[in-house]
Write an enzyme that holds these catalytic residues in place. Structure first.
Site, PDB file in Angstrom:
ATOM      1  N   ASN A 149      18.832  38.973  23.717  1.00  0.00           N
ATOM      2  CA  ASN A 149      19.942  38.606  22.852  1.00  0.00           C
ATOM      3  C   ASN A 149      19.961  39.334  21.566  1.00  0.00           C
ATOM      4  O   ASN A 149      19.098  39.680  21.126  1.00  0.00           O
ATOM      5  CB  ASN A 149      19.632  36.978  22.625  1.00  0.00           C
ATOM      6  CG  ASN A 149      20.007  36.116  23.555  1.00  0.00           C
ATOM      7  OD1 ASN A 149      20.531  36.770  24.771  1.00  0.00           O
ATOM      8  ND2 ASN A 149      19.472  34.659  23.694  1.00  0.00           N
TER       9      ASN A 149
ATOM     10  N   HIS B 238      17.904  44.719  23.446  1.00  0.00           N
ATOM     11  CA  HIS B 238      19.374  45.268  23.502  1.00  0.00           C
ATOM     12  C   HIS B 238      20.054  45.211  22.112  1.00  0.00           C
ATOM     13  O   HIS B 238      21.184  45.351  21.696  1.00  0.00           O
ATOM     14  CB  HIS B 238      20.239  44.253  24.244  1.00  0.00           C
ATOM     15  CG  HIS B 238      19.923  44.097  25.821  1.00  0.00           C
ATOM     16  ND1 HIS B 238      20.464  43.260  26.693  1.00  0.00           N
ATOM     17  CD2 HIS B 238      19.236  45.023  26.750  1.00  0.00           C
ATOM     18  CE1 HIS B 238      19.882  43.444  27.953  1.00  0.00           C
ATOM     19  NE2 HIS B 238      19.363  44.595  27.977  1.00  0.00           N
TER      20      HIS B 238
ATOM     21  N   ALA C 104      17.949  24.566  28.399  1.00  0.00           N
ATOM     22  CA  ALA C 104      16.637  25.115  27.533  1.00  0.00           C
ATOM     23  C   ALA C 104      16.321  24.035  26.501  1.00  0.00           C
ATOM     24  O   ALA C 104      15.080  23.956  26.494  1.00  0.00           O
ATOM     25  CB  ALA C 104      16.956  26.327  27.049  1.00  0.00           C
TER      26      ALA C 104
HETATM   27  P1  OAD Z   1      24.442  35.482  31.285  1.00  0.00           P
HETATM   28  O1  OAD Z   1      25.868  35.201  30.589  1.00  0.00           O
HETATM   29  O2  OAD Z   1      24.586  36.770  32.286  1.00  0.00           O
HETATM   30  O3  OAD Z   1      23.702  34.396  31.777  1.00  0.00           O
HETATM   31  C1  OAD Z   1      23.505  33.371  30.977  1.00  0.00           C
HETATM   32  C2  OAD Z   1      22.518  32.514  31.676  1.00  0.00           C
HETATM   33  O4  OAD Z   1      22.102  31.352  30.954  1.00  0.00           O
HETATM   34  C3  OAD Z   1      23.079  31.989  33.153  1.00  0.00           C
HETATM   35  O5  OAD Z   1      22.325  32.072  34.064  1.00  0.00           O
HETATM   36  C4  OAD Z   1      23.484  30.528  32.733  1.00  0.00           C
HETATM   37  O6  OAD Z   1      22.968  29.415  33.991  1.00  0.00           O
HETATM   38  C5  OAD Z   1      22.285  30.098  31.640  1.00  0.00           C
HETATM   39  N1  OAD Z   1      22.606  29.019  30.761  1.00  0.00           N
HETATM   40  C6  OAD Z   1      23.684  28.683  30.485  1.00  0.00           C
HETATM   41  N2  OAD Z   1      23.369  27.475  29.588  1.00  0.00           N
HETATM   42  C7  OAD Z   1      22.147  27.196  29.402  1.00  0.00           C
HETATM   43  C8  OAD Z   1      21.425  26.462  28.750  1.00  0.00           C
HETATM   44  N3  OAD Z   1      21.894  25.578  28.167  1.00  0.00           N
HETATM   45  N4  OAD Z   1      19.926  26.726  28.796  1.00  0.00           N
HETATM   46  C9  OAD Z   1      19.520  27.660  29.588  1.00  0.00           C
HETATM   47  N5  OAD Z   1      20.396  28.485  30.383  1.00  0.00           N
HETATM   48  C10 OAD Z   1      21.672  28.268  30.060  1.00  0.00           C
HETATM   49  O7  OAD Z   1      23.756  36.356  30.097  1.00  0.00           O
HETATM   50  P2  OAD Z   1      22.452  37.139  30.126  1.00  0.00           P
HETATM   51  O8  OAD Z   1      21.722  37.128  31.508  1.00  0.00           O
HETATM   52  O9  OAD Z   1      21.659  37.007  28.821  1.00  0.00           O
HETATM   53  O10 OAD Z   1      23.738  42.802  27.462  1.00  0.00           O
HETATM   54  O11 OAD Z   1      22.978  38.711  30.100  1.00  0.00           O
HETATM   55  C11 OAD Z   1      22.177  39.784  30.174  1.00  0.00           C
HETATM   56  C12 OAD Z   1      22.958  40.944  29.483  1.00  0.00           C
HETATM   57  O12 OAD Z   1      24.162  41.250  29.706  1.00  0.00           O
HETATM   58  C13 OAD Z   1      23.168  40.587  27.793  1.00  0.00           C
HETATM   59  O13 OAD Z   1      21.974  40.799  26.971  1.00  0.00           O
HETATM   60  C14 OAD Z   1      24.265  41.381  27.579  1.00  0.00           C
HETATM   61  C15 OAD Z   1      25.074  41.060  28.756  1.00  0.00           C
HETATM   62  O14 OAD Z   1      26.050  42.135  28.916  1.00  0.00           O
HETATM   63  C16 OAD Z   1      24.350  43.468  26.326  1.00  0.00           C
HETATM   64  O15 OAD Z   1      25.241  42.873  25.517  1.00  0.00           O
HETATM   65  C17 OAD Z   1      24.025  44.921  26.406  1.00  0.00           C
END
Ligand code: OAD
Length: 248
Positions: free
Chosen positions: A101, A118, A235
């Site tokens: 994040n 990132h 979470a």
């Molecule tokens: P995603 O948007 O791909 O995934 C978010 C995850 O959070 C999903 O698996 C949801 O199921 C989960 N989620 C949603 N609500 C939640 C809650 N209340 N508690 C726990 N989990 C929850 O985001 P990231 O995996 O972080 O990169 O994305 C990875 C990277 O892709 C980011 O850092 C960003 C993006 O493009 C850059 O900006 C370079």
């Protein structure tokens, strides 16, 4: 009735590697990238967060990050951020927190050992001369507001975009090799290299046979098979229970 989860065992010699993603900030009101409506003005994040987008349309890129600066400033840490900060208070240097994040909610909840692989939303840097990143809370909503470096380069967000190399990889590798517990929270498990960390820890980590790995989030991530256990829940509800530190 609210679901309840058992506390995970963390012993006196364990080293815990925590990886967080957008999901940990979802209950603070910050949108995830791939959730429902994961588009910004009709663009997929990959189209806004890339060196190509910066070359083609810097105004659009800065509008996107200015919007995210505004949203992050208005948000507050939630129970999940606080549970991790509390755990750091107990484990000290045996806890390492790596986040994908770019918001600052971990720091604002009290975490000190945080590494942003990132980049950081409230930092900017020159796109040309390699000068150091600097703290920057400004909003750049029109091209007229864009700033220039002394060298003539353009000031860009200090974010690692698609196609760029994540920060701090050496330190991350070293921590992955030492950890005995891996806790992954709120990340879809599709963006590399972070999606491979759990596998690296289990293959190369300290006594790979004993590395326990946990995932916390409302849906199974793409790499769910790499975890010892998946806690299916939000979470902010799961972490305070599985990491409960009171009474010790
Ligand atoms: P995603 O948007 O791909 O995934 C978010 C995850 O959070 C999903 O698996 C949801 O199921 C989960 N989620 C949603 N609500 C939640 C809650 N209340 N508690 C726990 N989990 C929850 O985001 P990231 O995996 O972080 O990169 O994305 C990875 C990277 O892709 C980011 O850092 C960003 C993006 O493009 C850059 O900006 C370079």
């Amino acid at each position: 009735m609210a679901e309840s989860w058992e506390k995970i065992a963390i012993g006196a010699t364990d080293r815990v590697f925590v990886l967080t993603g957008a999901g940990i900030s979802a209950e603070s009101g910050l949108a995830t990238f791939r959730g429902a409506g994961g588009l910004w003005e009709g663009h997929r994040v990959e189209e806004v967060a890339s060196p190509y987008a910066w070359q083609r349309d810097p105004e659009m890129v800065w509008r996107f990050y200015s919007m995210r600066r505004k949203a992050a400033s208005a948000a507050a840490p939630n129970a999940a951020h606080y549970a991790l900060a509390e755990l750091e208070g107990v484990l000290g240097e045996r806890l390492f927190l790596c986040t994908q994040n770019v918001d600052n909610l971990h720091e604002r909840s009290g975490s000190r050992r945080v590494l942003h692989m990132h980049g950081e939303l409230f930092q900017s840097r020159c796109d040309h001369c390699g000068g150091e990143a600097f703290a920057d809370t400004r909003l750049y909503e029109t091209a007229a507001e864009h700033a220039r470096c002394d060298c003539g380069g353009r000031i860009r967000p200090d974010i690692v975009w698609f196609g760029e190399v994540p920060y701090h990889m050496e330190r991350i590798s070293a921590e992955l090799e030492q950890c005995t517990v891996m806790l992954v929270v709120g990340t879809s498990g599709v963006v590399q290299p972070a999606a491979s960390f759990v596998r690296w820890a289990r293959q190369r980590g300290a006594g790979s046979a004993v590395v326990r790995s946990y995932y916390v989030g409302p849906e199974h991530p793409a790499n769910a098979g790499d975890f010892t256990q998946v806690f299916e829940g939000k979470a902010g509800e799961v972490l305070p229970q599985i990491l409960a530190t009171d009474g010790e």
